[in-house]
Design an enzyme around this catalytic site. Structure first.
Site, PDB file in Angstrom:
ATOM      1  N   LYS A 111      28.616  22.897  41.005  1.00  0.00           N
ATOM      2  CA  LYS A 111      28.164  24.111  41.696  1.00  0.00           C
ATOM      3  C   LYS A 111      29.207  25.236  41.616  1.00  0.00           C
ATOM      4  CE  LYS A 111      27.368  22.213  45.780  1.00  0.00           C
ATOM      5  NZ  LYS A 111      27.747  20.805  45.529  1.00  0.00           N
ATOM      6  N   ARG A 137      23.873  22.932  54.226  1.00  0.00           N
ATOM      7  CA  ARG A 137      24.047  21.512  53.918  1.00  0.00           C
ATOM      8  C   ARG A 137      23.244  20.635  54.876  1.00  0.00           C
ATOM      9  NH1 ARG A 137      29.300  22.008  51.163  1.00  0.00           N
ATOM     10  NH2 ARG A 137      29.931  20.028  50.277  1.00  0.00           N
ATOM     11  N   ARG A 170      38.363  16.273  38.491  1.00  0.00           N
ATOM     12  CA  ARG A 170      38.500  17.625  39.061  1.00  0.00           C
ATOM     13  C   ARG A 170      39.929  17.952  39.457  1.00  0.00           C
ATOM     14  NH1 ARG A 170      33.303  19.118  42.661  1.00  0.00           N
ATOM     15  NH2 ARG A 170      34.458  18.193  44.355  1.00  0.00           N
ATOM     16  N   ARG A 210      42.182  17.562  45.096  1.00  0.00           N
ATOM     17  CA  ARG A 210      41.811  17.734  46.507  1.00  0.00           C
ATOM     18  C   ARG A 210      41.829  16.386  47.211  1.00  0.00           C
ATOM     19  NH1 ARG A 210      36.153  20.881  46.344  1.00  0.00           N
ATOM     20  NH2 ARG A 210      35.772  19.501  48.088  1.00  0.00           N
ATOM     21  N   ARG A 216      31.232  11.314  50.987  1.00  0.00           N
ATOM     22  CA  ARG A 216      30.624  12.643  50.775  1.00  0.00           C
ATOM     23  C   ARG A 216      29.262  12.506  50.108  1.00  0.00           C
ATOM     24  NH1 ARG A 216      34.820  15.746  47.468  1.00  0.00           N
ATOM     25  NH2 ARG A 216      33.386  17.493  47.606  1.00  0.00           N
TER      26      ARG A 216
HETATM   27  P1  AMP Z   1      32.820  21.660  49.137  1.00  0.00           P
HETATM   28  O1  AMP Z   1      33.997  22.398  48.603  1.00  0.00           O
HETATM   29  O2  AMP Z   1      31.561  22.482  49.141  1.00  0.00           O
HETATM   30  O3  AMP Z   1      32.632  20.315  48.483  1.00  0.00           O
HETATM   31  O4  AMP Z   1      33.131  21.369  50.690  1.00  0.00           O
HETATM   32  C1  AMP Z   1      34.237  20.583  51.080  1.00  0.00           C
HETATM   33  C2  AMP Z   1      34.047  20.101  52.500  1.00  0.00           C
HETATM   34  O5  AMP Z   1      33.969  21.228  53.393  1.00  0.00           O
HETATM   35  C3  AMP Z   1      32.767  19.320  52.763  1.00  0.00           C
HETATM   36  O6  AMP Z   1      32.888  17.940  52.412  1.00  0.00           O
HETATM   37  C4  AMP Z   1      32.600  19.516  54.271  1.00  0.00           C
HETATM   38  O7  AMP Z   1      33.509  18.720  55.004  1.00  0.00           O
HETATM   39  C5  AMP Z   1      33.040  20.971  54.442  1.00  0.00           C
HETATM   40  N1  AMP Z   1      31.879  21.890  54.276  1.00  0.00           N
HETATM   41  C6  AMP Z   1      31.691  22.801  53.287  1.00  0.00           C
HETATM   42  N2  AMP Z   1      30.530  23.466  53.451  1.00  0.00           N
HETATM   43  C7  AMP Z   1      29.971  22.955  54.565  1.00  0.00           C
HETATM   44  C8  AMP Z   1      28.744  23.189  55.254  1.00  0.00           C
HETATM   45  N3  AMP Z   1      27.840  24.085  54.823  1.00  0.00           N
HETATM   46  N4  AMP Z   1      28.496  22.465  56.384  1.00  0.00           N
HETATM   47  C9  AMP Z   1      29.376  21.564  56.852  1.00  0.00           C
HETATM   48  N5  AMP Z   1      30.532  21.273  56.244  1.00  0.00           N
HETATM   49  C10 AMP Z   1      30.846  21.957  55.108  1.00  0.00           C
END
Ligand code: AMP
Length: 208
Positions: free
Chosen positions: A13, A88, A122, A152, A163
């Site tokens: 994404k 989400r 990644r 990360r 996740r």
């Molecule tokens: P990402 O970089 O999109 O994979 O997000 C990393 C982490 O941030 C996720 O595993 C969640 O813990 C938190 N996170 C990101 N976006 C959201 C969202 N829309 N709702 C809740 N937690 C989020």
């Protein structure tokens, strides 16, 4: 143009969002990147989010919704935005209905069996937060800002498994949610990054 990207962790994404936003001149809103920025700056919101992120859990809806509502009114969203990582949950999607309309939701579809491998490669820039993958970039420093790349914490295998489970339980239902609204388009995310970008642009160009 107002877009949402759906897809599991590791679907690509962020990579695709960079390309599509660059092409259309719209803002890339990554809620994950916003939260990591808050953590880097040591803000109260960042401190609250940190534990959830490290466990691979979702940050509470009300925190995220408030953050996105504020962000989409920024100057760089004048031509539109692409939401990467939001909504989400169904509660986030319901709340967003009252905040803004949306033109298209693009689901980047990747078979679950491919995700762990993809996430394993990644890397992320410690300076500007841009993402890399070892399959396409072998360096240790960022091509844009020169800062060091790192893995990360939440890309480590134990957290990734959670996740993916969280995605399947809470986020995947959004595919049917947006399909019902007639907003959903799906692209095959298991192609080369350039092919996926071309498929997405073929869809979004119809909106211009
Ligand atoms: P990402 O970089 O999109 O994979 O997000 C990393 C982490 O941030 C996720 O595993 C969640 O813990 C938190 N996170 C990101 N976006 C959201 C969202 N829309 N709702 C809740 N937690 C989020």
């Amino acid at each position: 143009m107002k877009l949402i990207f759906l897809g599991p962790p590791g679907a690509g994404k962020g990579t695709q969002a960079d390309k599509v936003c660059g092409y259309h001149g719209i803002a890339h809103i990554s809620t994950g990147e916003m939260l990591r920025g808050e953590i880097r700056e040591g803000t109260e919101l960042g401190m609250e989010a940190k534990d959830y992120i490290e466990k691979g859990e979702l940050v509470p809806d009300e925190v995220i919704i408030g953050m996105v509502e504020h962000r989409i009114h920024a100057q760089d969203c004048a031509k539109g935005f692409l939401l990467d990582g939001f909504p989400r949950t169904v509660a986030q999607a319901d709340a967003f209905q009252h905040i803004s309309d949306i033109d298209m939701v693009i689901n980047i579809d990747v078979p679950a069996a491919r995700l762990i491998d993809r996430i394993g490669g990644r890397r992320m820039c410690s300076g500007c937060g841009v993402g890399y993958h070892t399959s396409t970039y072998a360096g240790n420093t960022c091509e844009r800002c020169g800062a060091k790349l790192f893995i990360r914490d939440d890309d480590k295998p134990e957290t990734v498994k959670n996740r993916i489970l969280v995605y399947e339980r809470l986020t995947q239902p959004l595919i049917a949610y947006y399909e019902k609204m007639g907003k959903l388009q799906t692209v095959n995310g298991d192609e080369t990054p350039a092919e996926v970008t071309a498929d997405i642009l073929a869809l979004t160009e119809k909106l211009v």
